[in-house]
Scaffold this motif. Structure first.
Motif, PDB file in Angstrom:
ATOM      1  N   LYS A 271      -4.031  24.403  -5.881  1.00 60.74           N
ATOM      2  CA  LYS A 271      -3.976  24.093  -4.455  1.00 60.74           C
ATOM      3  C   LYS A 271      -4.699  25.163  -3.657  1.00 60.74           C
ATOM      4  O   LYS A 271      -5.451  24.885  -2.737  1.00 60.74           O
ATOM      5  CB  LYS A 271      -2.526  24.003  -4.009  1.00 60.74           C
TER       6      LYS A 271
ATOM      7  N   ASN B 194       3.221  17.413   8.774  1.00 57.15           N
ATOM      8  CA  ASN B 194       4.663  17.396   8.994  1.00 57.15           C
ATOM      9  C   ASN B 194       5.044  17.929  10.372  1.00 57.15           C
ATOM     10  O   ASN B 194       6.202  17.889  10.766  1.00 57.15           O
ATOM     11  CB  ASN B 194       5.364  18.203   7.908  1.00 57.15           C
TER      12      ASN B 194
ATOM     13  N   VAL C  41       0.377  19.304  -7.878  1.00 59.48           N
ATOM     14  CA  VAL C  41      -0.644  20.195  -8.373  1.00 59.48           C
ATOM     15  C   VAL C  41      -0.119  21.617  -8.227  1.00 59.48           C
ATOM     16  O   VAL C  41       0.545  21.940  -7.249  1.00 59.48           O
ATOM     17  CB  VAL C  41      -1.953  20.037  -7.581  1.00 59.48           C
TER      18      VAL C  41
ATOM     19  N   GLY D  85      -4.472  13.232  -4.096  1.00 56.65           N
ATOM     20  CA  GLY D  85      -3.010  13.334  -4.098  1.00 56.65           C
ATOM     21  C   GLY D  85      -2.491  14.659  -3.604  1.00 56.65           C
ATOM     22  O   GLY D  85      -1.459  15.139  -4.028  1.00 56.65           O
ATOM     23  N   THR D  86      -3.220  15.280  -2.714  1.00 54.82           N
ATOM     24  CA  THR D  86      -2.793  16.608  -2.294  1.00 54.82           C
ATOM     25  C   THR D  86      -2.323  16.695  -0.848  1.00 54.82           C
ATOM     26  O   THR D  86      -2.286  17.768  -0.280  1.00 54.82           O
ATOM     27  CB  THR D  86      -3.916  17.628  -2.503  1.00 54.82           C
ATOM     28  N   TYR D  87      -2.028  15.559  -0.279  1.00 49.18           N
ATOM     29  CA  TYR D  87      -1.282  15.666   0.972  1.00 49.18           C
ATOM     30  C   TYR D  87      -0.008  16.411   0.658  1.00 49.18           C
ATOM     31  O   TYR D  87       0.681  16.110  -0.328  1.00 49.18           O
ATOM     32  CB  TYR D  87      -0.850  14.280   1.481  1.00 49.18           C
ATOM     33  N   GLU D  88       0.335  17.327   1.472  1.00 48.42           N
ATOM     34  CA  GLU D  88       1.597  18.049   1.276  1.00 48.42           C
ATOM     35  C   GLU D  88       2.613  17.340   2.155  1.00 48.42           C
ATOM     36  O   GLU D  88       2.723  17.595   3.338  1.00 48.42           O
ATOM     37  CB  GLU D  88       1.429  19.502   1.715  1.00 48.42           C
ATOM     38  N   ILE D  89       3.306  16.402   1.589  1.00 50.91           N
ATOM     39  CA  ILE D  89       4.146  15.573   2.427  1.00 50.91           C
ATOM     40  C   ILE D  89       5.622  15.665   2.072  1.00 50.91           C
ATOM     41  O   ILE D  89       5.993  15.934   0.935  1.00 50.91           O
ATOM     42  CB  ILE D  89       3.699  14.103   2.343  1.00 50.91           C
ATOM     43  N   LYS D  90       6.381  15.481   3.111  1.00 48.96           N
ATOM     44  CA  LYS D  90       7.834  15.532   2.950  1.00 48.96           C
ATOM     45  C   LYS D  90       8.316  14.429   2.010  1.00 48.96           C
ATOM     46  O   LYS D  90       7.683  13.385   1.882  1.00 48.96           O
ATOM     47  CB  LYS D  90       8.496  15.318   4.300  1.00 48.96           C
TER      48      LYS D  90
ATOM     49  N   ASP E 103       8.175  19.995  -0.009  1.00 51.02           N
ATOM     50  CA  ASP E 103       7.140  20.163   1.009  1.00 51.02           C
ATOM     51  C   ASP E 103       7.232  21.587   1.519  1.00 51.02           C
ATOM     52  O   ASP E 103       8.290  22.072   1.893  1.00 51.02           O
ATOM     53  CB  ASP E 103       7.363  19.186   2.144  1.00 51.02           C
TER      54      ASP E 103
ATOM     55  N   MET F 189      -3.247  15.559 -14.706  1.00 48.40           N
ATOM     56  CA  MET F 189      -2.452  14.997 -13.619  1.00 48.40           C
ATOM     57  C   MET F 189      -2.249  13.497 -13.776  1.00 48.40           C
ATOM     58  O   MET F 189      -1.208  12.966 -13.432  1.00 48.40           O
ATOM     59  CB  MET F 189      -3.125  15.262 -12.276  1.00 48.40           C
TER      60      MET F 189
ATOM     61  N   ASN G 290       6.410  22.988   4.172  1.00 46.74           N
ATOM     62  CA  ASN G 290       6.875  23.214   5.543  1.00 46.74           C
ATOM     63  C   ASN G 290       8.343  22.850   5.732  1.00 46.74           C
ATOM     64  O   ASN G 290       8.916  23.082   6.784  1.00 46.74           O
ATOM     65  CB  ASN G 290       6.016  22.427   6.529  1.00 46.74           C
ATOM     66  N   SER G 291       8.920  22.264   4.721  1.00 44.30           N
ATOM     67  CA  SER G 291      10.322  21.883   4.816  1.00 44.30           C
ATOM     68  C   SER G 291      11.243  22.939   4.223  1.00 44.30           C
ATOM     69  O   SER G 291      12.452  22.825   4.314  1.00 44.30           O
ATOM     70  CB  SER G 291      10.570  20.570   4.084  1.00 44.30           C
TER      71      SER G 291
ATOM     72  N   THR H 195      -6.077  22.974  -0.414  1.00 43.93           N
ATOM     73  CA  THR H 195      -5.442  21.771   0.109  1.00 43.93           C
ATOM     74  C   THR H 195      -3.939  21.906   0.324  1.00 43.93           C
ATOM     75  O   THR H 195      -3.247  20.919   0.427  1.00 43.93           O
ATOM     76  CB  THR H 195      -5.700  20.572  -0.814  1.00 43.93           C
ATOM     77  N   TYR H 196      -3.451  23.131   0.350  1.00 45.74           N
ATOM     78  CA  TYR H 196      -2.114  23.290   0.863  1.00 45.74           C
ATOM     79  C   TYR H 196      -2.097  22.697   2.263  1.00 45.74           C
ATOM     80  O   TYR H 196      -2.998  22.962   3.060  1.00 45.74           O
ATOM     81  CB  TYR H 196      -1.746  24.770   1.025  1.00 45.74           C
ATOM     82  N   GLU H 197      -1.100  21.956   2.559  1.00 39.73           N
ATOM     83  CA  GLU H 197      -0.994  21.399   3.915  1.00 39.73           C
ATOM     84  C   GLU H 197      -0.117  22.371   4.687  1.00 39.73           C
ATOM     85  O   GLU H 197       1.096  22.324   4.619  1.00 39.73           O
ATOM     86  CB  GLU H 197      -0.334  20.027   3.854  1.00 39.73           C
TER      87      GLU H 197
END
Lengths: 216, 216, 216, 216
Positions: free
Chosen positions: A118, B38, A113, B122-127, A36, A189, A38-39, A123-125
DNA sequence: CATGAATGAGATTTCATTCAT
DNA sequence: GATGAATGAAATCTCATTCAT
């Protein structure tokens, strides 16, 4: 096709310091490994880059800056390679298949992806901090999107010249091109080729669909 | 079309406690307001829900669980509404346009892309934490993707019955449907209608492209 | 003398939470022990207060705020006690000697100078962050300086009423009072009584000097 | 008065290297500009001095040493000038007024209190590291305080010789001198002259108060 | 059930000091 | 001697989670 359609604003990455690049690569690797965004910790970046934690702050003013620039750097290298592909083949069709080759080779590296996609799909979060940084970049002439659009327009024009399709509206051509490539990415994908087709048949299907949509 | 093609696994959300729903809504609102997923804090969620921070742990075991379930809950409500749309119109074309209506009405609410689209793409940027939670969910029969696929297949079959197109391969039909709807979303997101067309012309263009691709 | 000449703005410290006071006391203790004010760590404060590090941020928004308020709190308690002293004795001279008692008892606690004196003389060596906080405080009606001036003026008036001196200018009276008390503090700090005098003789000397300066 | 009452221990600063002095001046400038002494960074010092960061460690063993020596150097230059003042005028009164001139000219340069005064009053708020360094210095013969006391004693003796006052105790004379000069500094710092007096009247008041206190 | 005060692990960032050039 | 890139120890602050009420 000239090897330099128009100047690439991302040329800001020419001649960067070695440690800077090591940090970019560390970020890109982690994104590829599906961390992630942000992590990502500064210590992850410097650890992978094999340098001291404090060193990051000799080159950047904040973690956000490192990540934003790394993403742009990643885009930069992708675009460089795509530009080379579009210049390295002669025929319109060959170029399209070479592009699908590139996407197929690069995308599976990521569980999700790739960062180019992205970025293109926005769609980068990303945290507001990072967004602001990116926006600053996009609101200058250095925005790579215009560059990308020019690249596509230039390429799609060739299809008309080669009489593969007749569609005269360049925005529509660009739209169809983007949508069909997106379709191909979904194919990859999802680990299947649309309609249980084999790899080659799937590619032909995508290419033919594009041609079909751009002819009356 | 029966109002219940097949059982919706998300029906797990039927009859949930009020405080639980308040928390889901808080998360969804924040996603709509373009918060980074996040960066959402437990205190944000409980604050917006108007309940005490400790209460969250009476209903969930972790923050990740709250967010994952909230995203699923959002998907659930979208699907409920989409199912209703597909049941509420008779003709194939009317259903497609009603679907575009729905997307156009819902998507602009978010500065980015709505959580349904994010989930589909499927592009949530998730932890990783959240991913594991989601995977647990997807690896059970409760996975909504199968449900969605069935819903699309059922709908696309109607196009054949109405002799709008002849394509016999259901996977290909599904693929074209998804790709063209994605194209429409890009139109909306980019605030332009492919090729400088007006709103109605753009819709017609998308619909006609889909039909074109599904005929020989 | 009424026990309440005018309202003390520092009454903001009435009824504060226990943990808040424990933190104030920790800071004051450290200042007394001659820590450099800017070297005090949050962990020092919470450690001495016997609470968790995070707890500090439940009561204050920053380390600077803790320290500034602790210094004001210290001033507050000093002023409360000094006001009590000035109300607890009847005669002008008794009050002055009681004040010297208080200073002599309190000041040696610090290796340097007590925080009240530092505040009065404006010689805390403080970071800009802290200065801004203190300035905010001073620029409101809550400024304790006015309160102190009123307290001194009220007291010095008594000397005139008791015909100990004749000086009519209140600003001059205040100035002489402050200067002579400062002289006494120097005596204490330097561990000697001006001119090799004993303790009582030094006090008499200071008192008599003040009287001398306030008579023609 | 001889231009050299007794040897000044600070003469250690005679003939120092240019880069050393540039660093001292950088520190002094920052103190004048009201930087917090403990916030001064090595890079600030070397940056202002126009030299490389590493160079500081060719001349000093630690940051603390640089700052301590810079403060002593500042004291040294002040004392040199004060000694010159006390030697450049003939009469006792002229010397006192020249001294007040000097204080008035130098003090306003600082927003707070100049480093000489801070040093004299012992109210630098300094880290333990710096304190240890200063103590080392004070525990040698190089301590400037004795030098200062001799200077004052020598000067105050002149008042007796000129029959301006009769006080025989030199410690008392020194104490009154210091206290009254402190009073004058407070006048300047507070931008008012005790009791609404003009500049000249304030000076006369201070001078006369001193004389009054040193006569029976 | 509901709460929110308390916690502490862990994140980002700073900067004195070192050392190869 | 002079330099400044590199370092890492140590500081501040955040926030998910617990638990006594």
């Amino acid at each position: 096709m000239s090897s330099n359609i128009n100047s690439n604003p991302l040329d800001m990455f020419e001649g960067i310091a070695e440690k800077e690049m090591l940090m970019y690569q560390a970020v890109i690797d982690m994104v590829q490994e599906d961390y992630d965004i942000n992590s990502i910790k500064v210590s992850d970046i410097t650890g992978r880059a094999g340098i001291g934690k404090g060193t990051a702050y000799e080159y950047f003013t904040s973690k956000e800056e490192i990540i934003v620039k790394a993403l742009l750097y990643d885009t930069y290298t992708h675009l460089k390679r795509i530009e080379a592909i579009l210049c390295g083949k002669d025929g319109y069709k060959d170029k399209f298949y070479a592009l699908m080759d590139y996407l197929e080779k690069k995308l599976p590296l990521t569980k999700g992806v790739g960062s180019l996609m992205k970025m293109l799909s926005g769609t980068y979060e990303i945290k507001d901090d990072i967004k602001i940084e990116l926006d600053k970049f996009h609101n200058t002439d250095a925005c790579p999107l215009t560059y990308v659009e020019n690249l596509i327009d230039y390429y799609m024009m060739q299809g008309v010249e080669e009489k593969i399709y007749t569609e005269a509206n360049p925005i529509l051509r660009r739209s169809v091109f983007a949508t069909q490539l997106t379709g191909y990415i979904y194919c990859i994908m999802n680990n299947y080729y649309a309609g249980n087709l084999g790899r080659e048949e799937a590619r032909d299907y995508i290419y033919n669909s594009m041609v079909k949509l751009l002819n009356p």
